[in-house]
Design a protein around this motif. Structure first.
Motif: not given
Length: 195
Positions: A70-76
């Motif tokens: 659950a880190v921002p990489d996928a969102f970015a």
């Protein structure tokens, strides 16, 4: 911080555990990025395997250490692919929407450099009028968000753009000395506030 802000806003609407919500936002981002990639590829090819491979390769981009974090990489990555998706469309405020997403990407991950530089080069070659609109709107939005962030969170830039230790890259003692506060005046202010 944008990833956490989006998740925090969703937690006001969806009353579930915040950690689970982070995973849900990540999962939705992964699937959305994969679908956008597949749609983009499908528009330029007649093959069914190419969009499927694009979908799977995009999903694999978010897979690390044997599981999904659950880190921002996928969102970015989803925002980055959304920018590419929007750039393939023709509509009136495309440059403004792309600029908003570029700034959103800045507040999510360093990927904004990839898309910003790529868009500037492509627009320079293909459409200089679009480049001017994109640069102007990105600059204005960037300045506006920088001012808003500076007012609402004064130390954001100090800690997000790592210069050195402490506020403005100086120690607490150097800060107090520069602004005329001694340790005793800070202690007096603290004790007065406590009383």
């Amino acid at each position: 911080p944008l990833y956490s802000l989006v998740t925090a806003l969703l937690s006001r609407i969806i009353q579930i555990d915040i950690i689970l919500l982070h995973y849900l936002v990540t999962c939705i981002s992964i699937i959305a990025a994969g679908v956008l990639t597949a749609v983009l590829i499908h528009e330029y090819t007649k093959s069914i395997t190419a969009p499927l491979a694009g979908f799977l390769f995009t999903i694999v981009c978010s897979w690390r250490y044997g599981y999904v974090n659950a880190v921002p990489d996928a969102f970015a990555l989803m925002i980055l692919i959304l920018i590419l998706f929007i750039e393939t469309r023709k509509f009136r405020f495309r440059e403004l929407v792309t600029s908003v997403l570029t700034i959103a990407l800045f507040f999510t991950k360093q990927y904004f450099l990839i898309i910003f530089i790529s868009l500037v080069i492509c627009k320079f070659i293909a459409d200089r009028g679009s480049l001017k609109k994109y640069l102007a709107s990105t600059a204005l939005l960037g300045i506006a968000t920088a001012v808003i962030v500076s007012i609402t969170c004064p130390l954001y830039w100090t800690y997000s753009v790592y210069l050195a230790h402490g506020p403005w890259g100086i120690t607490a003692e150097e800060y107090n000395e520069a602004f005329g506060k001694s340790e005793s005046s800070i202690a007096d202010t603290t004790s007065e506030a406590a009383a």
